[in-house]
Design a protein around this motif. Structure first.
Motif, mmCIF file in Angstrom:
data_model
loop_
_atom_site.group_PDB
_atom_site.id
_atom_site.type_symbol
_atom_site.label_atom_id
_atom_site.label_comp_id
_atom_site.label_asym_id
_atom_site.label_seq_id
_atom_site.Cartn_x
_atom_site.Cartn_y
_atom_site.Cartn_z
ATOM 1 N N GLN A 201 -28.336 17.130 -1.578
ATOM 2 C CA GLN A 201 -27.696 17.355 -2.862
ATOM 3 C C GLN A 201 -27.119 18.825 -2.957
ATOM 4 N N ARG A 202 -27.585 19.782 -2.143
ATOM 5 C CA ARG A 202 -26.882 20.989 -2.212
ATOM 6 C C ARG A 202 -25.415 20.830 -1.928
ATOM 7 N N ARG A 203 -25.322 19.907 -0.545
ATOM 8 C CA ARG A 203 -24.104 19.885 -0.316
ATOM 9 C C ARG A 203 -23.080 19.069 -1.143
ATOM 10 N N ARG A 204 -23.652 18.290 -1.733
ATOM 11 C CA ARG A 204 -22.740 17.585 -2.903
ATOM 12 C C ARG A 204 -22.312 18.739 -3.938
ATOM 13 N N GLN A 205 -23.262 19.501 -4.188
ATOM 14 C CA GLN A 205 -22.827 20.574 -5.220
ATOM 15 C C GLN A 205 -21.770 21.353 -4.718
ATOM 16 N N SER A 206 -21.896 21.677 -3.556
ATOM 17 C CA SER A 206 -20.898 22.636 -2.922
ATOM 18 C C SER A 206 -19.634 22.140 -2.976
ATOM 19 N N PRO A 211 -15.058 26.283 -3.780
ATOM 20 C CA PRO A 211 -15.840 27.123 -2.634
ATOM 21 C C PRO A 211 -16.113 28.416 -3.179
ATOM 22 N N PRO A 212 -17.344 28.826 -2.994
ATOM 23 C CA PRO A 212 -17.559 30.193 -3.526
ATOM 24 C C PRO A 212 -16.987 31.432 -3.044
ATOM 25 N N GLY A 213 -16.622 32.421 -3.619
ATOM 26 C CA GLY A 213 -16.370 33.529 -2.944
ATOM 27 C C GLY A 213 -15.068 33.651 -2.163
ATOM 28 N N SER A 214 -14.172 32.399 -2.569
ATOM 29 C CA SER A 214 -13.008 32.104 -1.986
ATOM 30 C C SER A 214 -12.047 33.379 -2.158
ATOM 31 N N SER A 215 -12.158 34.101 -3.242
ATOM 32 C CA SER A 215 -11.249 35.326 -3.554
ATOM 33 C C SER A 215 -11.441 36.251 -2.428
ATOM 34 N N GLY A 216 -12.649 36.632 -2.181
ATOM 35 C CA GLY A 216 -12.791 38.077 -1.528
ATOM 36 C C GLY A 216 -13.205 37.965 -0.253
ATOM 37 N N ILE A 217 -13.169 36.882 0.410
ATOM 38 C CA ILE A 217 -13.982 36.959 1.856
ATOM 39 C C ILE A 217 -12.993 37.223 2.777
ATOM 40 N N SER A 218 -13.363 38.193 3.884
ATOM 41 C CA SER A 218 -12.592 38.629 4.780
ATOM 42 C C SER A 218 -13.003 37.848 6.307
ATOM 43 N N GLN A 271 -15.494 28.174 2.866
ATOM 44 C CA GLN A 271 -16.368 26.972 3.127
ATOM 45 C C GLN A 271 -17.197 27.189 4.378
ATOM 46 N N ILE A 272 -16.523 27.875 5.294
ATOM 47 C CA ILE A 272 -17.359 27.927 6.535
ATOM 48 C C ILE A 272 -18.413 28.953 6.243
ATOM 49 N N LEU A 273 -18.300 30.076 5.528
ATOM 50 C CA LEU A 273 -19.336 31.048 4.991
ATOM 51 C C LEU A 273 -20.613 30.393 4.425
ATOM 52 N N HIS A 274 -20.143 29.623 3.386
ATOM 53 C CA HIS A 274 -21.015 28.914 2.647
ATOM 54 C C HIS A 274 -21.916 28.031 3.415
ATOM 55 N N GLN A 275 -21.373 27.142 4.434
ATOM 56 C CA GLN A 275 -22.146 26.207 5.180
ATOM 57 C C GLN A 275 -23.151 26.822 5.912
ATOM 58 N N MET A 276 -22.439 27.966 6.586
ATOM 59 C CA MET A 276 -22.988 28.554 7.480
ATOM 60 C C MET A 276 -24.494 29.500 6.884
ATOM 61 N N ARG A 277 -24.332 29.884 5.592
ATOM 62 C CA ARG A 277 -25.388 30.449 5.050
ATOM 63 C C ARG A 277 -26.244 29.564 4.545
ATOM 64 N N ILE A 366 -21.080 18.681 9.020
ATOM 65 C CA ILE A 366 -20.202 19.774 8.887
ATOM 66 C C ILE A 366 -19.294 19.551 9.963
ATOM 67 N N PHE A 367 -19.996 19.131 11.287
ATOM 68 C CA PHE A 367 -19.016 19.216 12.283
ATOM 69 C C PHE A 367 -18.085 17.980 12.277
ATOM 70 N N SER A 368 -18.659 16.996 11.878
ATOM 71 C CA SER A 368 -17.744 15.883 11.653
ATOM 72 C C SER A 368 -16.649 15.858 10.566
ATOM 73 N N ALA A 369 -17.245 16.626 9.601
ATOM 74 C CA ALA A 369 -16.391 16.976 8.614
ATOM 75 C C ALA A 369 -15.126 17.800 9.071
ATOM 76 N N LEU A 370 -15.388 18.745 9.835
ATOM 77 C CA LEU A 370 -14.452 19.574 10.478
ATOM 78 C C LEU A 370 -13.369 18.795 11.369
ATOM 79 N N VAL A 371 -14.151 17.938 12.114
ATOM 80 C CA VAL A 371 -13.560 17.259 12.943
ATOM 81 C C VAL A 371 -12.528 16.229 12.221
ATOM 82 N N LYS A 372 -13.013 15.715 11.335
ATOM 83 C CA LYS A 372 -12.131 14.795 10.332
ATOM 84 C C LYS A 372 -10.758 15.406 9.809
ATOM 85 N N ALA A 373 -11.181 16.640 9.361
ATOM 86 C CA ALA A 373 -10.123 17.327 8.889
ATOM 87 C C ALA A 373 -9.155 18.135 10.109
ATOM 88 N N GLY A 374 -9.766 17.659 11.061
ATOM 89 C CA GLY A 374 -8.705 18.043 12.230
ATOM 90 C C GLY A 374 -8.648 19.830 12.422
#
Ligand SMILES: [Zn+2]
Ligand SMILES: [Zn+2]
Lengths: 664, 508
Positions: A201-206, A211-218, A271-277, A366-374
């Protein structure tokens, strides 16, 4: 003198010297040595405060043994949690800025490892303490404090904020007055423990949200969190080398880190940050808070000479349980130097023979999504390989230490041989004074718990660190196990004994499942892996030059020429629906689809994987009977039944026959 | 004077001893007493295992031991039954032995590495290894009763584990009266990677694993043992011989894949009967020494303080084995048979119930002790080292009980004349618990590993070659209902298991 204090009672400490009688003036000109440092073992709060403060004073640098020692003492004295808290706060406030960080690490370690009651105690002081300290320290210390702070976001055993959401927010608001990213961590958690059920469910939401925080993430911020999670995972993996999930996660994290280093867009970063957290950073199984019984309720000793009735639950199940429940919280590796150089491949023998791990559902996605996304090139090996390796790619520690070990071996060999002791009756009784140098002087690092010594070379330091970890784990186990009752195990079978050549080579003590089981599990895994890798698909004539990659891992399948059959084949390959897969990848994927989740929750998963019906259903040659299965079945049984036929034990449950009991 | 002694005047409860370099403080405890020792300053070791400054070590169950210091130390002690300082110790000779063995180990390791990975060897390595092959020390320790063989074994093993080289020497015990990390009546081998602790004679050579966490791996050993069943080698020398050879075979199997283990070598502790010649036992003792030399491929024989034996060994083995006569420690205490019987009892109780120790009078109880300094019991910091065995009632046919050879279970008087000696020494005899005089009541039984799963692989005497899984005690025998009450170390089922009776009895 402290061994025999005259007063044992509490409350007499208004006069502490009482317990330490003045030395009687020695007769003649004997030199009477000064009394030893006061270390009474019988503690009241005042003495405890004094001793703890004294030991804290030694924490001037980031010394892991000292931190561990201090946190073990805290663990043993939860009834003085308030004193410990006060001592540490006072210490942090008192010492100069450059000495503050190590004490924060201590605070962190205690709160995570003895969550109850310490997190509660520290939560009342940590906001002010953190902010005040943060204001005083230099930038590099600040960044370390921030790293620590991010681990507090999910540092509680439940995966929630270590000191509570309010505390976490209060600190983060101060540190990042306008940072959107902190909302991610905090907002997703207060609705109760993060459970598997909620993830989809959360994944769907996200994914529907931007992607959250996409403005200020370094990138450095993401990297530092990555390192933290990676460290936790590697630590967990080190403790439980057959945790394939952790192994796989580590591989993925390495990939992610590589990506971030190479440079990704803000959106991907978010995305990465969010997934990781939300997913990666959670412990696989959430342990209950460390149960440390009050010292006032000791277990009644069993009657000596008369068989006491054992506690109802089976000791051996718990004894044989692998250590997946060890929380990744004791992340002091983070403290050392969160650089990739330090993030070494766990120093566990046979890692390379363990087949690629089946991924956890969410990671896999996550991983396969990343794989698919190349975004990611998959790899079937546990360590990332391929293009994109950067200068920061971690050096393989086993290789490194092997090289240095050879050098150390050589130095020791030279030193020993130069002593020139001859093995005959006359030379043996010659007076020499070479031994103390080998036993003491050349091994200056001594464990203060058991006396074992280590050299001050980097290998020696690593060994000592591993050794201290062992004590820590054993203490933790002891704390959790009290009241359950222990018993002598059966001795291991001759097959296990002769194959178990790595018993404790590092002096780690036997932690968790007996080595024999681990050895058997490793052999089992290696065997399955070998069986899979032996599968092959004949290359259709003319297709030898065709580029073909495994749909799962995207790696190329290279044709090889089989001498015996005189044909070209793809090794480690299976043909499914006219697609060629790596046999290992396919088996892994099949596993992950079926009972993986169930098995992951069951603590014995890593040992029994190859024997579950699901596992044996997958590739054709997979379930060919193997002569060694009998041995493995034994290894699977718990320690108490190591070598008995399991059918029989099932037929006659032992408890049924219990007739004598003191409680009757 | 080599030491200073200061005691609290008026309160004879603690003393401080300052030991000069290379001296030792020896103590003996009476039954029911315990002793606390704390290292205040300097460095000290007990049979090669180093003490940590500031910790309080407890000793109990008639422990007899010595605190030795290489460079001087000050210790604080409660009052033991007997104590004295000795300036004459053989430690310097034992240290030389250790250094010589280390020389063999490092060469053996290099040799093994060069052989296993010739491609990785440097020219220097090859040059250094030129005069190979180099063997690890595989040491047989011989000596008469009370010569301190076990102590020497312990010191040499402990020094090897302390070398910082990840050695894992194999401790082999073929003294069936000793028990080592199992129980008396077994012959065993156990790889040792941390120093063997000293606190009670119940665990002179380490302790077998329990489900409890352990800080010292020598308290969680995984020994491999065979059940001989008797304390005296003369009861069944043929069986001894066979078990020794079995043990050796398994060690070599294990070392097949374990270079560092193999390079660490082994140390064999032997019964004094190997070294005591008499007309009656000379033949079997030579056979048993030979069995050891063959099975463990012994390359060093240490003869403790016994010139005649030294000469004898030189003559018999001098051409292929290095025979070294070594001094005996003056601190070795004469142990009488009653003492040994009590130690057997401590061992059996400790196997089932774990450790029970009370600190000396005047010290806080274990529960009140602070981990800040803490008590150390056999190297462990836990205050509760007790174990919970299981007492259960089983049917006669749940267990298949045997005895090996020699006298049958019936008293000789009940047998036809001459019948007692008809069975061969190696023949397994099935025991029927329902017959009177089965000898099962209060007996210690060794539970054996299961026989080969494949019928085809089984053979008549297989039972002799099965290793020990654990020990149980028959605490009650109910013949009318065909039931046994069994005390076993854990809750593992005994159903369908094979057990062998020996001559050891459980003592409350
Ligand atoms: Zn230690
Ligand atoms: Zn693949």
């Amino acid at each position: 003198m402290s061994l025999y204090p005259q007063s044992q009672a509490y409350g007499q400490m208004q006069n502490p010297p009482m317990g330490y009688p003045q030395p009687v003036a020695p007769p003649g000109n004997y030199h009477y040595p000064p009394p030893p440092p006061a270390q009474p073992y019988h503690v009241d709060p005042h003495t405890f405060r004094r001793d703890y403060t004294a030991q804290l004073a030694e924490l001037t640098v980031n010394s892991r043994p000292i931190i561990q020692n201090l946190s073990m003492i805290a663990q043993d004295h939860t009834h003085y949690a308030d004193v410990v808290t006060q001592c540490i706060e006072a210490h942090i406030r008192r010492v100069p800025p450059w000495m503050k960080l190590p004490a924060f690490y201590l605070l962190d370690a205690i709160s995570k490892n003895v969550y109850d009651p310490y997190a509660r105690h520290f939560s009342t002081v940590v906001v002010r303490l953190f902010i005040d300290t943060y204001e005083q320290v230099d930038p590099s210390t600040r960044s370390k404090m921030i790293e620590m702070l991010t681990t507090w976001r999910n540092g509680a055993p439940s995966g929630k904020e270590l000191f509570g959401v309010i505390t976490q927010l209060a600190i983060e608001r101060h540190i990042w007055p306008d940072d959107a990213s902190r909302n991610v961590a905090v907002s997703s958690s207060p609705k109760g423990p993060r459970r598997r059920i909620n993830r989809r469910q959360r994944r769907r939401q996200s994914s529907s949200r931007s992607p959250p925080g996409s403005s200020g993430i370094s990138a450095p911020q993401v990297l530092s969190e990555l390192e933290i999670v990676l460290n936790q995972k590697e630590r967990a993996f080190q403790l439980n080398p057959y945790d394939k999930v952790a192994q796989n996660q580590i591989a993925i994290l390495h990939q992610l880190r590589k990506l971030v280093v190479q440079g990704v867009s803000q959106e991907e970063l978010g995305q990465i940050l969010h997934q990781m957290r939300t997913t990666l950073s959670q412990p696989q199984s959430v342990p209950p808070p460390a149960a440390i019984p009050p010292p006032s309720a000791p277990m009644p000793p069993p009657h000596y000479g008369r068989p006491p009735f054992p506690p109802g639950s089976s000791n051996h199940l718990s004894a044989a349980a692998p250590q997946v429940s060890y929380p990744p919280a004791f992340s002091q590796q983070v403290y050392q130097q969160p650089k990739p150089e330090q993030v070494a491949v766990p120093d566990v023998a046979n890692v390379s023979t363990v087949p690629p791990p089946p991924p956890v559902e969410n990671i896999a996605s996550i991983f396969s999504a990343l794989v698919k996304a190349g975004l990611v090139t998959g790899s079937s090996s546990s360590t990332p390989t391929g293009a994109g390796a950067t200068a920061r790619e971690p050096a393989n520690r086993p290789v490194n230490s092997a090289e240095t070990a050879t050098e150390t071996d050589k130095q020791y060999r030279k030193a020993i041989l130069s002593a020139q002791v001859k093995l005959n009756s006359a030379d043996i009784i010659r007076q020499r004074t070479v031994l103390p140098q080998f036993l003491y002087d050349q091994l200056p690092g001594q464990c203060k718990h058991c006396g074992i010594r280590f050299s001050d070379s980097s290998i020696g330091k690593q060994k000592m660190q591993d050794h201290m970890d062992m004590h820590f784990r054993q203490n933790r186990k002891a704390g959790q196990a009290t009241g359950r009752g222990h018993s002598r195990g059966w001795f291991i079978s001759v097959e296990d004994w002769t194959n178990d050549s790595e018993v404790d080579i590092k002096g780690k003590g036997r932690a968790g499942a007996p080595r024999s089981m681990k050895a058997a599990a490793a052999a089992d895994a290696a065997k399955v892996d070998a069986e899979l890798r032996a599968l092959y698909v004949v290359v259709p004539p003319g297709d030898e030059a065709k580029r073909l990659s495994c749909p799962i891992c995207n790696e190329r399948l290279e044709p090889e020429f089989m001498e015996d059959d005189e044909e070209w084949v793809w090794k480690n390959a299976v043909n499914k629906d006219d697609k060629i897969f790596h046999a290992t990848c396919h088996a892994e994927a099949a596993l992950s689809k079926t009972a993986l989740a169930v098995r992951l929750r069951s603590e014995v998963s890593s040992r029994s994987r190859s024997r579950t019906p699901e596992a044996r259903r997958t590739p054709p040659k997979y379930d060919s009977p193997s002569p060694s299965r009998g041995v493995k079945r034994k290894a699977e049984d718990d320690e108490s039944k190591t070598s008995q036929p399991s059918e029989q034990s099932e037929r006659t449950p032992p408890m049924k026959k219990v007739a004598i009991s003191p409680t009757e | 004077m080599a030491y200073e002694r200061a005691s609290d005047s008026g309160q004879r409860r603690s003393q401080e001893w300052t030991l000069a370099a290379e001296t030792e403080y020896r103590f003996e405890l009476d039954a029911g007493t315990s002793l606390a020792i704390k290292l205040l300053r300097g460095r000290a070791e007990i049979f090669g295992s180093e003490l940590v400054e500031g910790k309080i070590y407890l000793f109990y169950e008639e422990c007899k031991a010595a605190v030795f210091t290489w460079q001087g130390c000050t210790i604080e002690i409660s009052q033991p039954s007997t104590e004295y300082i000795s300036e004459e110790t053989p430690m310097s000779a034992y240290a030389n032995l250790h250094v010589a063995f280390e020389g063999m180990r490092v060469r053996a390791l290099l040799d093994a590495q060069v052989t296993a990975h010739p491609e990785k060897a440097t020219r220097e390595d090859l040059e250094e290894n030129r005069d190979g092959p180099h063997d690890a020390p595989r040491v047989l320790i011989l000596g008469p009763e009370n010569s301190g063989k076990t102590t020497i074994t312990k010191i040499l093993v402990n020094y090897a584990t302390r070398a910082g080289q990840d050695w894992c020497p194999m401790l082999v015990n073929v003294d069936p009266g000793e028990g080592a990390s199992m129980l008396p009546g077994t012959l065993l081998a156990a790889p040792i990677s941390t120093p063997l602790q000293t606190s009670t004679p119940a665990h002179t050579l380490g302790s077998a694993a329990t489900s409890a966490p352990s800080h010292i791996s020598s308290n969680a050993l995984l020994p491999l043992g065979y059940w001989y069943g008797h304390a005296e080698t003369k009861r069944n020398p043929l069986l001894m011989d066979r078990l020794i050879r079995n043990l050796g075979g398994n060690i070599w199997d294990r070392w097949d894949t374990d270079l560092r283990g193999r390079a660490s070598g082994l140390i064999v502790d032997t019964p004094s009967s190997f070294s005591t010649s008499s007309a009656a036992n000379n033949e079997h003792r030579h056979n048993l020494i030979k069995a050891c030399v063959d099975a463990f491929r012994i390359n060093v024989i240490l003869v403790v303080g016994h010139e005649k034996l030294n000469v004898e060994m030189q003559r018999m083995y001098g051409s292929r084995v290095t025979v070294v006569k070594i001094p005996k420690s003056g601190g070795v205490v004469e142990l009488d048979s009653l003492y040994r019987a009590r130690v057997h009892k401590y061992q059996m109780h400790s196997y089932m119930y774990g450790e029970r120790v009370n600190p000396p009078l005047g010290l806080p109880s274990l529960a009140d002790a602070s981990p800040l300094t803490g008590y150390i019991i056999g190297g462990e910091q836990s205050t509760d080292l007790t174990l919970a065995p299981l007492s259960s009632v089983i049917n006669f046919d749940d267990l298949s009980i045997w005895r090996i050879g020699e006298e049958t279970m019936a008293p000789t008087s009940a047998l036809p004349i001459g019948a007692a000696r008809v069975v061969s020494e190696m023949q397994p005899l099935h025991i029927d618990p329902s017959l009177p005089g089965s000898g099962l009541y209060n007996a210690v039984l060794a539970i054996l590993a299961p026989p080969h799963p494949d019928e085809v692989e089984r053979y008549d005497e297989e039972i002799l070659d099965l290793t020990v899984t654990g020990f149980v005690v028959v605490t009650a025998l109910d013949i009318p209902n065909k039931r046994l009450t069994i005390l076993s170390p854990n809750q593992g089922s005994l159903s369908g298991r094979t057990a062998i009776l020996g001559s050891f009895e459980w003592q409350e």
